[in-house]
Design an enzyme around this catalytic site. Structure first.
Site, short mmCIF file in Angstrom:
data_model
loop_
_atom_site.label_atom_id
_atom_site.label_comp_id
_atom_site.label_asym_id
_atom_site.label_seq_id
_atom_site.Cartn_x
_atom_site.Cartn_y
_atom_site.Cartn_z
N ASN A 1 22.35 16.46 -35.64
CA ASN A 1 23.34 17.03 -34.74
C ASN A 1 24.37 15.95 -34.37
OD1 ASN A 1 24.37 19.16 -33.34
ND2 ASN A 1 23.24 18.63 -31.48
N ARG B 1 30.68 17.19 -31.94
CA ARG B 1 31.63 16.08 -31.71
C ARG B 1 32.61 15.98 -32.87
NH1 ARG B 1 27.11 11.77 -30.96
NH2 ARG B 1 25.71 13.18 -29.88
N HIS C 1 22.30 5.12 -33.08
CA HIS C 1 21.24 5.48 -34.04
C HIS C 1 20.67 4.23 -34.74
CE1 HIS C 1 23.49 9.54 -34.73
NE2 HIS C 1 22.53 9.73 -33.86
N ASN D 1 11.58 8.79 -24.47
CA ASN D 1 13.02 8.97 -24.71
C ASN D 1 13.53 9.90 -23.61
OD1 ASN D 1 15.56 9.54 -25.62
ND2 ASN D 1 14.94 10.26 -27.65
N ARG E 1 22.23 25.39 -40.87
CA ARG E 1 21.55 26.51 -41.54
C ARG E 1 22.44 27.75 -41.50
NH1 ARG E 1 16.18 24.58 -38.62
NH2 ARG E 1 17.81 23.92 -37.21
N ARG F 1 13.31 4.18 -25.24
CA ARG F 1 14.55 4.22 -26.01
C ARG F 1 15.72 4.07 -25.04
NH1 ARG F 1 17.83 9.25 -28.51
NH2 ARG F 1 19.35 7.99 -29.60
N GLU G 1 17.61 15.22 -44.13
CA GLU G 1 16.26 15.36 -44.68
C GLU G 1 16.00 16.76 -45.24
OE1 GLU G 1 13.42 14.24 -41.60
OE2 GLU G 1 14.65 12.50 -41.14
N ASN G 2 16.69 17.75 -44.68
CA ASN G 2 16.32 19.14 -45.01
C ASN G 2 17.30 19.90 -45.89
OD1 ASN G 2 13.83 19.44 -43.47
ND2 ASN G 2 15.14 19.05 -41.71
N GLU H 1 12.05 7.39 -35.43
CA GLU H 1 12.50 6.45 -34.41
C GLU H 1 11.37 6.08 -33.45
OE1 GLU H 1 15.91 9.22 -34.12
OE2 GLU H 1 16.99 7.48 -33.40
N ASP I 1 24.92 24.69 -36.14
CA ASP I 1 23.73 24.48 -36.95
C ASP I 1 24.04 24.72 -38.43
OD1 ASP I 1 21.19 24.86 -38.32
OD2 ASP I 1 20.32 24.85 -36.33
P1 AMP Z 1 18.61 16.34 -35.61
O1 AMP Z 1 19.69 16.09 -34.63
O2 AMP Z 1 18.30 15.16 -36.48
O3 AMP Z 1 17.37 16.95 -34.99
O4 AMP Z 1 19.18 17.46 -36.62
C1 AMP Z 1 19.40 18.76 -36.18
C2 AMP Z 1 20.30 19.49 -37.16
O5 AMP Z 1 19.76 19.42 -38.49
C3 AMP Z 1 20.41 20.98 -36.89
O6 AMP Z 1 21.40 21.24 -35.94
C4 AMP Z 1 20.79 21.53 -38.25
O7 AMP Z 1 22.19 21.49 -38.37
C5 AMP Z 1 20.20 20.55 -39.23
N1 AMP Z 1 19.05 21.13 -39.95
C6 AMP Z 1 17.76 21.15 -39.57
N2 AMP Z 1 17.00 21.78 -40.49
C7 AMP Z 1 17.83 22.18 -41.48
C8 AMP Z 1 17.69 22.90 -42.72
N3 AMP Z 1 16.50 23.32 -43.14
N4 AMP Z 1 18.79 23.13 -43.45
C9 AMP Z 1 20.00 22.69 -43.03
N5 AMP Z 1 20.20 22.03 -41.89
C10 AMP Z 1 19.15 21.78 -41.12
#
Ligand code: AMP
Length: 398
Positions: A211, A241, A180, A7, A286, A91, A335-336, A385, A284
């Site tokens: 993100n 975005r 995606h 990728n 979190r 990818r 997922e989280n 992916e 983020d």
């Molecule tokens: P991705 O682009 O799929 O890697 O997702 C990244 C984003 O997932 C991060 O910028 C966070 O906003 C969110 N994320 C990752 N871990 C957590 C978590 N434990 N709780 C809340 N948001 C999370």
């Protein structure tokens, strides 16, 4: 049969070596800051510690060379030599209307991907550099292109056309493509398997919340709509975005702030989304959740507006499919974050959804998080992916 999944971004290169028979990860890693000072390779054989090597990488060919050296290294390598890598799966972000499926890479395919460059000027040229670098170093290894847009090519015209003069579609292919796709395809297929139902019999909504974020409607095994458009800017509110806005905002802000269209597009791509909405608190979730829980207005308005937009798309796609059997959450946030999933699901009572809070609190596995009596099922399916790209590549070799 080992497949190397690549990728490639403009200054980064992520890779995974996957045994396509057992579907097990063998090694993975990342080259960062390619062509920039301070470049480094992070390499991790499965089950072992990460090895970080800070070393100059003047271009992507150097980066691929370092990756291949790591994989074949006599101490930390995972294969004897390059003959143990059967194929490379790349990818590719944009396949335009030309690619509704993955394909083996030939000179004509490279040309056709190049023709799509203007639709994804930040991504496709980098993807092509990755192909060229691999071809140079592994000239006899078959390579496959797996497109982010391909899964969405089944969208009907009514879903992909914009309400603008039709000539722009005819002349420039201005239409909705969606992204995606590899994730939406993988997750919707897994959802059918987890539910023990036939993929072709289901109406599934996939919420890929990372993100970058997008929603798709998958009816009877085919994507019929998705929230991203000509570019990945449309749809949900994302990390940085904006997602959907009134296009008149562009001219309005340009006049008010004395900015060019390029400036405004950069703001919509890099300074908007939850970052902009939270007055630059964070992109983020979190951090935003912490702010929400400590009662900060920036956190509250941002998460509520984000969740509201997701809920609206779920409603729209339920209407588009005349019903929904399953809603899936995936990617970093999907997922989280039990918190965001609960906020979204609490607005879906009209679909007969009750959340199983104990299931929803678990992490890192495939889960059904709705109660058994919920008429629409809600699932968490960790996306993969790279595995999906390895599967596609393996299928093409056959
Ligand atoms: P991705 O682009 O799929 O890697 O997702 C990244 C984003 O997932 C991060 O910028 C966070 O906003 C969110 N994320 C990752 N871990 C957590 C978590 N434990 N709780 C809340 N948001 C999370």
């Amino acid at each position: 049969m080992n497949i190397l999944v690549i990728n490639c971004g403009s200054s980064s290169l992520k890779f995974q070596l996957i045994d396509a028979e057992t579907e097990k990860l063998i090694a993975k890693g990342l080259c960062e800051r390619i062509g920039i000072e301070g470049s480094q390779l992070v390499y991790q054989p499965e089950g072992k510690d990460k090895i970080t090597t800070v070393t100059p990488m003047e271009d992507h060919t150097t980066a691929v060379k370092l990756v291949l050296n790591s994989l074949t290294d006599s101490v930390n390598g995972v294969v004897k030599d390059l003959s143990e890598i059967a194929a490379v799966g790349h990818r590719i972000v944009h396949g335009g209307e030309k690619f509704a499926k993955s394909t083996l890479i030939t000179d004509e395919v490279v040309k056709a991907i190049t023709d799509c460059n203007e639709l994804a000027p930040l991504h496709n040229p980098a993807n092509l550099i990755g192909i060229a670098a691999c071809k140079e170093l592994m000239p006899n290894t078959p390579m496959a292109a797996v497109f982010d847009t391909a899964f969405h090519q089944t969208m009907p015209k009514e879903a992909y056309l914009y309400g603008i003069p039709y000539e722009y579609y005819e002349k420039y292919k201005v239409r909705r493509y969606g992204f995606h796709g590899t994730s939406h395809s993988y997750v919707s297929n897994r959802a059918a398997e987890v539910l023990g139902k036939k993929y072709e019999d289901l109406k599934i909504i996939v919420c890929h919340l990372g993100n970058g974020a997008s929603v798709s409607a998958v009816k009877n095994g085919k994507c019929i709509d998705t929230s991203m458009g000509l570019t990945p800017l449309e749809g949900l509110i994302m990390g940085t975005r904006s997602g959907d806005i009134d296009p008149a905002i562009i001219e309005f802000i340009a006049h008010k702030e004395g900015k060019s269209i390029d400036d405004i597009m950069s703001i919509l791509n890099k300074k908007s989304g939850v970052l902009g909405l939270s007055s630059n608190l964070s992109s983020d979730f979190r951090d935003l959740q912490d702010a929400y829980e400590s009662g900060k207005e920036e956190g509250i308005r941002t998460i509520e507006t984000f969740a509201y937009r997701v809920t609206k798309y779920i409603g729209a796609y339920t209407a588009a499919m005349n019903g929904v059997d399953a809603i899936c959450f995936t990617a970093g946030l999907g997922e989280n974050s039990a918190f965001v999933r609960e906020m979204i699901c609490s607005r879906l009572g009209y679909l007969g959804i009750t959340l199983d809070k104990e299931q929803n609190s678990k992490r890192g596995e495939e889960l059904v998080i709705s109660t058994p009596d919920s008429t629409t099922k809600v699932l968490v399916i960790p996306t993969n992916e790279e595995l999906a790209i390895a599967r596609e590549t393996k299928a093409l070799l056959k």
